[in-house]
Design an enzyme around this catalytic site. Structure first.
Site, PDB file in Angstrom:
ATOM      1  N   SER A  44      57.760 -28.240  46.976  1.00  0.00           N
ATOM      2  CA  SER A  44      59.153 -28.235  47.414  1.00  0.00           C
ATOM      3  C   SER A  44      59.872 -26.996  46.871  1.00  0.00           C
ATOM      4  CB  SER A  44      59.826 -29.539  46.981  1.00  0.00           C
ATOM      5  OG  SER A  44      60.968 -29.792  47.755  1.00  0.00           O
TER       6      SER A  44
ATOM      7  N   ASP B   8      57.457 -32.860  52.733  1.00  0.00           N
ATOM      8  CA  ASP B   8      57.533 -32.561  51.295  1.00  0.00           C
ATOM      9  C   ASP B   8      56.403 -33.217  50.498  1.00  0.00           C
ATOM     10  OD1 ASP B   8      58.333 -32.362  48.575  1.00  0.00           O
ATOM     11  OD2 ASP B   8      60.436 -32.327  49.147  1.00  0.00           O
TER      12      ASP B   8
END
Length: 283
Positions: A46, A163
């Site tokens: 991320s 993610d």
């Protein structure tokens, strides 16, 4: 004096996710550079994947900090907002990708970075964690930062990626088998505190946006899962040194970018405090 303490030492560095809190990674890297520590392997998830990517391509850390400070202005962030045309997510992410292309050429591949780099994402088709070691770098960044529900999944080959923090927000295992040097990992998440008797508040973040309750609850469930999996994964794949910066509590995934100076400084302070431990690893 610090430079003479740790001359020309090599490490693998793992940068975890955390949105605005992940800007603390910049401070960690700044201190490592000051000490003459050479980052020879990088892994990220991320926001950690984004910062790791910029640094791996050769972007100076002070330039990364300059970009972060510019984005502390809410007007700059609003320029990057684009509504998704379908129901795949709230944001399409095309403006963010275009902005990143100012620093990373669209054709750059992960294999071409100056520092070996790996990021992780999760495939929505199979529920499996996917390690991104090759392929288009911008595609990989968009995948590892695609927070479910907020950004559209990124399609790479047969995968629909989101993610990587869903399964492993501090992906130490991605470089555990390939890095011959000490591995330093940075976890920027807040710990979920046990509620006290009579406490009617919440120690989990609520998003101050006019979103439906189910979206707020979905986000909170995701944060609980992420924090839980961090503990499990770090126990199974411990780094040689774990850094946990003391970031202001009101800084969260989407909010707090205006405190970029404080966040970066928190990373610097945390890394400086652990320099004796890092030195002992080299010894």
């Amino acid at each position: 004096m610090i430079q003479s303490l740790l001359p020309e030492k090599k490490i693998g560095l793992v940068l975890g996710g955390g949105g605005a809190r992940g800007l603390a990674h910049i401070g960690v890297i700044k201190v490592l550079e000051e000490c003459g520590v050479h980052i020879s392997f990088l892994a990220g998830c991320s926001m950690g994947g984004l910062i790791a990517s910029l640094y791996a391509t050769g972007m100076p850390v002070n330039e990364i900090e300059r970009v972060a400070r510019r984005l502390s202005n809410i007007r700059e962030w609003l320029k990057l907002v684009d509504r998704a045309p379908s129901r795949k997510g709230l944001l399409a992410g095309k403006k963010i990708r275009h902005y990143l292309s100012r620093f990373i050429a669209p054709g750059v591949r992960i294999e071409q970075t100056r520092i070996p780099l790996v990021m992780n994402a999760v495939d929505l088709n199979t529920g499996s964690e996917i390690e991104l070691r090759e392929g288009n770098l911008l595609d990989a960044i968009m995948a590892t930062t695609a927070v479910p529900g907020f950004f559209s999944p990124v399609e790479i080959g047969p995968f629909r990626l989101v993610d990587g923090g869903i399964l492993d927000d501090v992906p130490v295992k991605c470089i555990k088998d390939i890095c011959p040097y000490p591995i330093v990992a940075v976890d920027v998440h807040k710990k979920i505190q046990e509620p006290t008797i009579g406490d009617k508040g919440s120690n989990l973040e609520r998003i101050p946006l006019p979103l439906p309750t189910f979206m707020q609850d979905f986000y909170r469930v995701e944060m609980i899962m992420t924090t839980t999996f961090i503990q499990i994964n770090l126990a199974q794949h411990p780094p040689d040194l774990l850094i946990r910066p003391a970031i202001p509590s009101d800084v969260s995934l989407f909010f707090g970018f205006q405190k970029v100076k404080e966040i970066i400084q928190a990373g610097e302070v945390a890394m400086r405090e652990r320099l004796p431990d890092l030195h002992s690893l080299f010894s």
